[in-house]
Design an enzyme around this catalytic site. Structure first.
Site, PDB file in Angstrom:
ATOM      1  CB  THR A  48      -0.983  -0.086   1.187  1.00  0.00           C
ATOM      2  OG1 THR A  48      -1.799  -1.208   1.340  1.00  0.00           O
ATOM      3  CG2 THR A  48      -1.716   1.257   1.119  1.00  0.00           C
ATOM      4  CE  LYS A  64      -5.491  -1.540   1.818  1.00  0.00           C
ATOM      5  NZ  LYS A  64      -3.886  -2.272   1.765  1.00  0.00           N
ATOM      6  CE  LYS A 113       2.207   1.823   4.847  1.00  0.00           C
ATOM      7  NZ  LYS A 113       1.806   1.388   3.810  1.00  0.00           N
TER       8      LYS A 113
END
Length: 287
Positions: free
Chosen positions: A97, A172, A240
């Site tokens: 990701t 995502k 994150k």
């Protein structure tokens, strides 16, 4: 069957690479901690490389599943990086990701050499990786996707091309923002049920069958009620991911007030020592 280089053997990458080996592909793995690579070879066969470049040499497809943008640049463009060994006609598939920007940057570098690139982040957590039931959101050219999608099926239950390079990573971001809101709502509801001394099992099993039901509720309420938070995606990684998503929202001129608020709630969990706990640990703030 393909010759595959795999870079990154964390809690997700280790089983994902294993499913490719079980499917019959010839897999050569690289991990920064070599002992982890040796463990993988003992469990799944294949072979171990000393560098990302060695893992990529002669591979039809090179996968990566690392930590963040900087990690991805290091294993692709750094000394002994994978890109140095890739040949025309091969394809690079990144399951990390990351930002959409780094996906487009790396895809541009490879396109000039006739090498395909797919950004292919996944959802489903450690359990999904271990069971080969991940959801994969892909960005890239249709022709490249069509060629690689059957290989992705080894560790996925659903593989979808969202759009061009970068679209997988953006999808995502959408996924993580949605999860953040759902987990916060679940935590607040459970906190109320506990404070009111309701039968948690009766409440959760009932409302899970109605409009409030969600994957998070069905799969996390029992561990949340028990105060156990070692069963899924870590808070450190969620922060994150939310940081990437919030930055993209701002770039596009929008706002995500709930996502920003929940991100700060996760910061509270980190300060309380829960950076390695799974994302359902939002409940700990409310007790």
């Amino acid at each position: 069957m393909s010759t595959i280089g795999w870079i990154g053997l964390g809690v997700m990458g280790f089983p994902m690479a294993g499913h490719l080996a079980k499917a019959g592909h010839a897999v050569r793995v690289y991990n920064r901690t070599a002992a982890r690579g040796a463990d993988w070879v003992r469990e799944f066969g294949g072979s171990q490389a000393a560098t990302p470049e060695e893992a990529a040499a002669g591979a039809d497809i090179v996968f990566s599943c690392v930590g963040n943008d900087d990690d991805l640049r290091a294993v692709t463009l750094g000394p002994d990086g994978a890109f140095g060994a890739m040949a025309t006609g091969a394809c690079y598939v990144d399951c990390t990701t990351t930002s959409a920007d780094v996906a487009r940057e790396l895809a541009g570098i490879l396109a000039a050499r006739g090498i395909g690139y797919l950004d292919a982040p996944v959802s489903g957590g450690q359990a999904g990786a271990e069971n080969g039931k991940l959801t994969v959101m892909v960005g890239g050219e249709q022709e490249v996707f069509d060629r690689i999608a059957p290989v992705l099926d080894a560790f996925a239950r659903k593989v979808t091309r969202i759009g061009d390079v970068g679209a997988g990573q953006t999808a995502k971001m959408v996924n993580q923002l949605c999860i953040a809101g759902v987990v916060q709502g679940l935590s607040e509801g459970m906190a109320l049920a506990q404070a009111a001394e309701l039968d948690i099992a009766a409440v959760m099993e009932t409302i899970a069958e109605g409009a409030a039901g969600s994957w998070q509720m069905s799969n996390r309420w029992k561990t949340m009620a028990a105060g156990e938070y070692g069963f899924g995606f870590a808070v450190d990684w969620m922060r994150k991911d939310l940081g990437i998503a919030l930055k993209e929202v701002a770039r596009l001129g929008g706002t995500a007030p709930l996502g920003a608020l929940v991100d700060q709630f996760y910061a509270d969990v980190q300060r309380n020592g829960g950076g390695k706990w799974d994302t359902s640990s939002l409940l700990t703030r409310l007790r």
